[in-house]
Design a protein around this motif. Sequence first.
Motif: not given
Length: 250
Positions: A191-194, A67-69, A30-34
């Motif tokens: 954890s998503l970044a990891r 989505a952001n990460i 989906g879409k990121p926050s911005a």
Amino acid sequence: MTLAIIGGTGLTQISDLDITGQQTLDTPYGKPSADYVFGEMNGKKLIFLARHGNPHRIPPHKINYRANIWGLKQLGVTDIVAVAAVGGIAKQMAPGHLAIPDQIIDYSYGREHTFFADNLEHVNHIDFSEPYSALLRKRIIQAAHNADIMITASGTYGCTQGPRLETIAEIRRMAQDKCDLVGMTGMPEASLARELEINYANLSVVANWGAGIVPGEITMAEIEKNLQVGMSKAIALLQAITLLPDLTLV
């Protein structure tokens, strides 16, 4: 090293960032926050993302963390400094103070918290013993020392669901669990970044005391006042990070 800064409550933009462009991304989640904002600080290029959107309109439990990460990974980001407004539980975590936590406890629920959920060839387990990048934390702590900015260089961040603040009993339980800070966005961001092998560290800006730590209700006026002080320190620290002589940003 390609650095991204994720801004939380009180940091939807960085006035000292010389903006060079921005990009809208669609992701499989989906879409990121911005939009992702590209800019330069002290001659170093970096990417900025407003976690709650710009303007600030997405509550913690509705943020599309995946989505952001994922978008940051698509853009080639290798390191993330995640700024977050938090409540203080431990006595040293007074409003306006900065902390670089080294541990986290997740009290949130119902969030899409992993990329390893569907269409897997095998089950994936990440090591999360040390949830934050030791090297990136070391860089931030060194930058704070160089700039003579007072921080607490460790601590445990407790992530609650939000968007409401916690009860006195909940903060008491978190204190018993040895949480030093309480926030609403630290997980599953870390954890998503990891999972995507991105170095990740949290820069906590204390906006208020947790419920019951001091007498009285917690008000938005109090939070906003403390954030003005804390975020100015956070921005100064971000500037100091880009001044590190061994930090090459591309």
